[in-house]
Design a protein around this motif. Sequence first.
Motif, PDB file in Angstrom:
ATOM      1  N   LEU A  35       0.847  -1.191   0.000  1.00  0.00           N
ATOM      2  CA  LEU A  35       0.000   0.000   0.000  1.00  0.00           C
ATOM      3  C   LEU A  35       0.883   1.242   0.000  1.00  0.00           C
ATOM      4  CD1 LEU A  35      -2.808  -0.700   2.650  1.00  0.00           C
ATOM      5  CD2 LEU A  35      -2.674  -1.433   0.277  1.00  0.00           C
ATOM      6  N   ASP A  36       1.867   1.232   0.891  1.00  0.00           N
ATOM      7  CA  ASP A  36       2.734   2.390   1.060  1.00  0.00           C
ATOM      8  C   ASP A  36       3.394   2.760  -0.270  1.00  0.00           C
ATOM      9  OD1 ASP A  36       4.074   4.392   2.403  1.00  0.00           O
ATOM     10  OD2 ASP A  36       5.756   3.088   2.932  1.00  0.00           O
ATOM     11  N   ARG A  37       3.805   1.748  -1.030  1.00  0.00           N
ATOM     12  CA  ARG A  37       4.557   1.987  -2.263  1.00  0.00           C
ATOM     13  C   ARG A  37       3.645   2.364  -3.432  1.00  0.00           C
ATOM     14  NH1 ARG A  37       7.738  -2.937  -3.491  1.00  0.00           N
ATOM     15  NH2 ARG A  37       7.736  -2.842  -1.222  1.00  0.00           N
ATOM     16  N   TYR A  38       2.497   1.690  -3.544  1.00  0.00           N
ATOM     17  CA  TYR A  38       1.691   1.856  -4.760  1.00  0.00           C
ATOM     18  C   TYR A  38       0.495   2.797  -4.622  1.00  0.00           C
ATOM     19  CZ  TYR A  38       4.436  -1.978  -6.634  1.00  0.00           C
ATOM     20  OH  TYR A  38       5.474  -2.753  -7.071  1.00  0.00           O
ATOM     21  N   VAL A  39      -0.047   2.916  -3.405  1.00  0.00           N
ATOM     22  CA  VAL A  39      -1.231   3.769  -3.258  1.00  0.00           C
ATOM     23  C   VAL A  39      -0.744   5.169  -2.871  1.00  0.00           C
ATOM     24  CG1 VAL A  39      -3.538   3.954  -2.269  1.00  0.00           C
ATOM     25  CG2 VAL A  39      -2.503   1.708  -2.562  1.00  0.00           C
ATOM     26  N   THR A  40      -0.164   5.821  -3.861  1.00  0.00           N
ATOM     27  CA  THR A  40       0.465   7.122  -3.627  1.00  0.00           C
ATOM     28  C   THR A  40      -0.583   8.229  -3.670  1.00  0.00           C
ATOM     29  OG1 THR A  40       0.822   7.411  -5.984  1.00  0.00           O
ATOM     30  CG2 THR A  40       2.597   6.357  -4.733  1.00  0.00           C
ATOM     31  N   ARG A  41      -0.187   9.407  -3.231  1.00  0.00           N
ATOM     32  CA  ARG A  41      -1.066  10.566  -3.283  1.00  0.00           C
ATOM     33  C   ARG A  41      -1.519  10.812  -4.725  1.00  0.00           C
ATOM     34  NH1 ARG A  41      -2.175  15.806  -4.376  1.00  0.00           N
ATOM     35  NH2 ARG A  41      -0.878  15.394  -6.188  1.00  0.00           N
ATOM     36  N   ASP A  42      -0.564  10.791  -5.650  1.00  0.00           N
ATOM     37  CA  ASP A  42      -0.891  11.095  -7.047  1.00  0.00           C
ATOM     38  C   ASP A  42      -1.833  10.056  -7.644  1.00  0.00           C
ATOM     39  OD1 ASP A  42       0.673  13.276  -6.842  1.00  0.00           O
ATOM     40  OD2 ASP A  42       2.363  12.492  -8.031  1.00  0.00           O
ATOM     41  N   ARG A  43      -1.575   8.804  -7.295  1.00  0.00           N
ATOM     42  CA  ARG A  43      -2.393   7.709  -7.825  1.00  0.00           C
ATOM     43  C   ARG A  43      -3.843   7.864  -7.347  1.00  0.00           C
ATOM     44  NH1 ARG A  43      -4.608   4.341 -10.050  1.00  0.00           N
ATOM     45  NH2 ARG A  43      -4.164   2.144 -10.441  1.00  0.00           N
ATOM     46  N   VAL A  44      -4.013   8.259  -6.082  1.00  0.00           N
ATOM     47  CA  VAL A  44      -5.358   8.429  -5.516  1.00  0.00           C
ATOM     48  C   VAL A  44      -6.039   9.652  -6.136  1.00  0.00           C
ATOM     49  CG1 VAL A  44      -6.647   8.912  -3.380  1.00  0.00           C
ATOM     50  CG2 VAL A  44      -4.841   7.179  -3.403  1.00  0.00           C
ATOM     51  N   ALA A  45      -5.259  10.723  -6.326  1.00  0.00           N
ATOM     52  CA  ALA A  45      -5.829  11.932  -6.949  1.00  0.00           C
ATOM     53  C   ALA A  45      -6.322  11.600  -8.360  1.00  0.00           C
ATOM     54  CB  ALA A  45      -4.785  13.040  -6.984  1.00  0.00           C
ATOM     55  N   GLN A  46      -5.539  10.804  -9.078  1.00  0.00           N
ATOM     56  CA  GLN A  46      -5.913  10.413 -10.434  1.00  0.00           C
ATOM     57  C   GLN A  46      -7.166   9.524 -10.411  1.00  0.00           C
ATOM     58  OE1 GLN A  46      -3.068   7.735 -12.051  1.00  0.00           O
ATOM     59  NE2 GLN A  46      -3.846   7.867 -14.146  1.00  0.00           N
ATOM     60  N   HIS A  47      -7.220   8.625  -9.428  1.00  0.00           N
ATOM     61  CA  HIS A  47      -8.359   7.707  -9.281  1.00  0.00           C
ATOM     62  C   HIS A  47      -9.664   8.477  -9.120  1.00  0.00           C
ATOM     63  CE1 HIS A  47     -10.180   3.846  -8.151  1.00  0.00           C
ATOM     64  NE2 HIS A  47     -10.729   4.433  -7.096  1.00  0.00           N
ATOM     65  N   PHE A  48      -9.630   9.531  -8.312  1.00  0.00           N
ATOM     66  CA  PHE A  48     -10.863  10.272  -7.999  1.00  0.00           C
ATOM     67  C   PHE A  48     -11.072  11.490  -8.913  1.00  0.00           C
ATOM     68  CE2 PHE A  48     -10.481   8.046  -3.835  1.00  0.00           C
ATOM     69  CZ  PHE A  48     -11.734   7.458  -3.844  1.00  0.00           C
ATOM     70  N   ARG A  49     -10.324  11.559  -9.999  1.00  0.00           N
ATOM     71  CA  ARG A  49     -10.471  12.673 -10.939  1.00  0.00           C
ATOM     72  C   ARG A  49     -11.932  12.771 -11.390  1.00  0.00           C
ATOM     73  NH1 ARG A  49      -6.468  11.684 -15.525  1.00  0.00           N
ATOM     74  NH2 ARG A  49      -8.071  10.106 -15.703  1.00  0.00           N
ATOM     75  N   GLY A  50     -12.488  13.972 -11.359  1.00  0.00           N
ATOM     76  CA  GLY A  50     -13.883  14.137 -11.761  1.00  0.00           C
ATOM     77  C   GLY A  50     -14.864  13.950 -10.613  1.00  0.00           C
ATOM     78  N   MET A  51     -14.387  13.385  -9.501  1.00  0.00           N
ATOM     79  CA  MET A  51     -15.271  13.187  -8.349  1.00  0.00           C
ATOM     80  C   MET A  51     -14.976  14.146  -7.216  1.00  0.00           C
ATOM     81  SD  MET A  51     -15.614   9.059  -8.038  1.00  0.00           S
ATOM     82  CE  MET A  51     -16.738   9.076  -6.637  1.00  0.00           C
ATOM     83  N   ILE A  52     -13.769  14.703  -7.194  1.00  0.00           N
ATOM     84  CA  ILE A  52     -13.427  15.652  -6.133  1.00  0.00           C
ATOM     85  C   ILE A  52     -12.863  16.923  -6.764  1.00  0.00           C
ATOM     86  CG2 ILE A  52     -12.964  13.796  -4.480  1.00  0.00           C
ATOM     87  CD1 ILE A  52     -10.011  14.331  -4.781  1.00  0.00           C
ATOM     88  N   THR A  53     -13.060  18.051  -6.087  1.00  0.00           N
ATOM     89  CA  THR A  53     -12.639  19.323  -6.671  1.00  0.00           C
ATOM     90  C   THR A  53     -11.350  19.859  -6.054  1.00  0.00           C
ATOM     91  OG1 THR A  53     -14.001  20.514  -5.070  1.00  0.00           O
ATOM     92  CG2 THR A  53     -15.029  19.996  -7.188  1.00  0.00           C
ATOM     93  N   GLY A  54     -10.899  19.260  -4.938  1.00  0.00           N
ATOM     94  CA  GLY A  54      -9.717  19.794  -4.247  1.00  0.00           C
ATOM     95  C   GLY A  54      -8.544  18.827  -4.240  1.00  0.00           C
ATOM     96  N   ASP A  55      -7.604  19.104  -3.339  1.00  0.00           N
ATOM     97  CA  ASP A  55      -6.373  18.316  -3.241  1.00  0.00           C
ATOM     98  C   ASP A  55      -6.591  16.990  -2.508  1.00  0.00           C
ATOM     99  OD1 ASP A  55      -4.995  20.346  -4.393  1.00  0.00           O
ATOM    100  OD2 ASP A  55      -4.297  21.213  -2.488  1.00  0.00           O
ATOM    101  N   VAL A  56      -5.628  16.112  -2.700  1.00  0.00           N
ATOM    102  CA  VAL A  56      -5.560  14.873  -1.916  1.00  0.00           C
ATOM    103  C   VAL A  56      -4.341  14.972  -1.003  1.00  0.00           C
ATOM    104  CG1 VAL A  56      -5.139  12.387  -2.037  1.00  0.00           C
ATOM    105  CG2 VAL A  56      -6.689  13.479  -3.684  1.00  0.00           C
ATOM    106  N   VAL A  57      -4.521  14.622   0.267  1.00  0.00           N
ATOM    107  CA  VAL A  57      -3.393  14.595   1.204  1.00  0.00           C
ATOM    108  C   VAL A  57      -3.282  13.180   1.755  1.00  0.00           C
ATOM    109  CG1 VAL A  57      -2.413  15.606   3.314  1.00  0.00           C
ATOM    110  CG2 VAL A  57      -3.894  16.994   1.841  1.00  0.00           C
TER     111      VAL A  57
END
Lengths: 118, 460
Positions: A35-57
Motif C-alpha cells: 500500500l505504502d509503495r503503490y497507493v500514492t497521493r498522485d495515484r489516488v488523486a488520479q483515481h478520484f479525478r472528476g469526483m473531487i474538486t480539491g487536493d488529496v493529502v
Amino acid sequence: MKVRLLDVAHARSGDKGDTANVGVIALKPEWYALLDRYVTRDRVAQHFRGMITGDVVRFELPNLLALNFLLHGALGGGGTLSLKTDAQGKVYSTALLRMVLDVPADEARQLGLPVHAG
Amino acid sequence: MTSTGTQDRVVRVASGQGFWGDSLDAPRQQVEGGQVDYLMLDYLAEVTMSILQKQKERDPDMGYARDFLGAIESVLPAIVERGVRVVANAGGVNPVACARAVLDVAAKRGAAGRVKVGVVTGDDLLPRLDELLASGHELRNMDTGEPLSVIRDRVLSANAYIGSTPIVEALARGANVVVTGRSTDTALTMAPLRHEFGWGAEDWNALAAGIIAGHILECGAQCSGGNCLYDWRSIPDLANVGYPIAEARADGTFVVTKHPGTGGRVSFHSVAEQLVYEMGDPHAYITPDVVADFTSIRLEEVGPDRVRVHGITGKPATDKLKVSIAYRFGWKAVGTLVYSWPDAMEKAQLADRVLRERLDRLGLKFDEVLTEFVGASATHGPLAGAPAADLPEVQLRVGVRGTDRASVERFTREIAPLVLNGPPSVTGFAGGRPKVEEIVAYWPALVDKTVVHTNVEVLS
C-alpha cells in the motif's frame, strides 16, 4: 500483474465538512508495504479525478497497517448542504478499493497476492 | 511490573449509543450484560445539532435528544442499585431542560432523591457573539477564512466544543448522570477515566490514551463488528451485536472488548477501521484536553474479542477551542422516481433531461441541481463504469438547492407529472411530493480558550 486493492486491503471513510477521509488498511501485515509503495497521493488523486474538486493529502500509519487520505472538495458542500446520496462520504472507502495496482510479477508471487483477472 | 492496588484496578466504560437514532436497546444491554462502571452515550453530530436547534425554535423546552430519557429509564435500576454512572452529550442545545427531564423520569420511576444529575453549560456562545466579535474574535470559517460578520444575521446557534474538565468536576461532585451540550464526543469517555485515575492536566500520554479510548467507543458498535468491512461475511450474529467496552487502567493502557454471548467481533481490524474513521492528520488529533498521536497506537489481540491498546503518546493541548456555528443557508429538496427494465437507465436519463428542460423553461434559479442514478452510479460516480444494459431498475434521484424557497417549492411539483407525461415504465412515487427542507449549514471556527467559561451544576 493486476492486483485489485479490494483484495489486499479494507477501508473506512467519513467526513469533515466538504472533505472525505478514507483510511485504507492492509488485510495482512506483510501487505502494508505494498500500500505504502503503490497507493500514492498522485495515484489516488488520479483515481478520484472528476469526483473531487480539491487536493488529496496522504498520511501513513504503519502501526495500524494503514494509510489515511483526505479528499478535499468531495462532498458537494458537505453535511446538510450536500445533495448527494453519500453526503457524508461513508462509501468513498469502497470507491477507493476499486483501484487496480500494477505489481511486478515477482513481487506479487513473493507476497502471495491474489491476482485480478480483469 | 510490581502490582499495586491502583495499577491493577480496571475501570469499565461501556458505549451505549453512537449517534442519536442508534439502537434503543443498547444502553440497557450494556448495563445488564456484565460488569460496567460507566455508560457513555454519544448523541451528537453536526447534523443533529441543526435538528435540535430547529426543535428549540419551535419549543423552548426542547432541543435535546429525547431518546436519552428512554435510555435513562431503561438503565435506572443499574444507576440506583449498582452505582453505574452515565455520561451523555444528550443535552444538545438545551442541557438544562434535558437534566430536568431526567429528574422527572427518575421521580416517575420511584427514584426521586436517588439520582443526582450534573449539567455542564457554557458551551453556548450565541448570547455572546456580538460581544466576542466586538472584542476582536472574528470567528473566521476554518475552511474558507471568511469572518463570521458575513453571515452574522443568519446565525442560529454557536457552540464551543468543550473538553472533559467540567464533566470530571460533575463526577467529583457526585453526579450519577452527567449531561452536557456540545462537549467533544471523546470527552464522554475521557472524563470517567480522569475522575477514576486522577490523571493530571499535563499527563499528556495518559490523556491521549483517554481520548483514543473515547474515539474507539464514540461510534457505538462501529468498532465491534458493525459497519465493518474486514471479513464481513464471517462476523457472527450482527442482530445481537455487542457494543464496545473499554477496560482501562491507570497507566493509560486499555482493552477493547464486549460482553460475552453477544454478536459482532472485536479484532485488530475492527478497531483499526474505527480508528481511521473521520481522521484528519493522525499525528495531531486535536481536542481541548490534549493533542493525541494516532501513529503511536499499538493494537494487540490478547484473546477472543479482546484488543489491547497501548503505547499511546500525546502532546500539549492548543489554546483554542473549536466552535460550531449553525446558520440559515437556504432550501433544498430531493425527488425520486424508479424506472424499470427494459432500458431502465436510458429512460431515467431521458426523464432527467425532460425535467431539467421544464425547470429551465419556468425560469427557476438554483445554486445546484444534482442528478444521480441510484443503482447505476450514485455513490461511485464515474468509477462505477458503464451501467449494465439489462439493469432491472434504476432510481432517478434529482436534488436542488437554492436561496429562493419558492423556486425549490416549484421544483417539488415538477417531479410527479413525469409519471404521466414522461418516459414509460415508471413507478416508486407513492411517497408523494418531495419535502422542502431548510438548510442549516455549519460554520466551523476557532476561539481562544480563555473566553469560554464552563459551569457545572448538580441537580437532584
